[in-house]
Design a protein around this motif. Structure first.
Motif, short mmCIF file in Angstrom:
data_model
loop_
_atom_site.label_atom_id
_atom_site.label_comp_id
_atom_site.label_asym_id
_atom_site.label_seq_id
_atom_site.Cartn_x
_atom_site.Cartn_y
_atom_site.Cartn_z
N ALA A 64 62.38 19.68 39.22
CA ALA A 64 63.26 18.72 39.33
C ALA A 64 63.12 17.49 38.78
O ALA A 64 63.91 16.84 37.83
N PHE A 65 61.86 17.05 38.64
CA PHE A 65 61.33 15.95 37.62
C PHE A 65 61.46 16.33 36.14
O PHE A 65 61.85 15.38 35.52
N SER A 66 61.08 17.74 36.01
CA SER A 66 61.31 17.76 34.57
C SER A 66 62.89 17.58 33.96
O SER A 66 63.07 17.49 32.61
N VAL A 67 63.59 18.14 34.70
CA VAL A 67 65.02 18.21 34.65
C VAL A 67 65.45 16.82 34.53
O VAL A 67 66.41 16.28 33.61
N VAL A 68 65.31 15.78 35.43
CA VAL A 68 65.75 14.58 35.39
C VAL A 68 65.01 13.70 34.36
O VAL A 68 65.87 12.90 33.60
N PHE A 69 63.61 13.88 34.16
CA PHE A 69 63.19 12.94 32.93
C PHE A 69 63.00 13.77 31.64
O PHE A 69 62.39 13.34 30.66
N GLN A 70 64.00 14.66 31.26
CA GLN A 70 63.92 15.33 30.12
C GLN A 70 64.74 14.65 28.88
O GLN A 70 65.66 14.06 29.20
#
Length: 70
Positions: A64-70
């Protein structure tokens, strides 16, 4: 690009499949009662979700963090 050829998308699909199978097994266990064949693959995904739920949830948070902060 297909989700099977991109590693990040493949991991996303795999984690979501594990979570979906675990949810289905909790709500309607008769659907995933078969342990062999093609449906047995989903039973194994549900078993992974049951036994490794803390690790799966950590992986989902990371995804989730990698999708949001990509």
């Amino acid at each position: 690009m297909s989700a099977l050829f991109d590693f990040r998308s493949f991991v996303c699909v795999l984690l979501l499949t594990i979570c979906t199978c675990t949810y289905i097994k909790q709500r309607a266990p008769s659907i995933l009662s078969e342990k062999t064949g093609f449906r047995g693959l989903f039973w194994k995904f549900a078993r992974i979700g049951e036994r490794l739920s803390p690790w799966v949830s950590i992986a989902l948070l990371g995804m989730a963090f990698s999708v949001v902060f990509q």
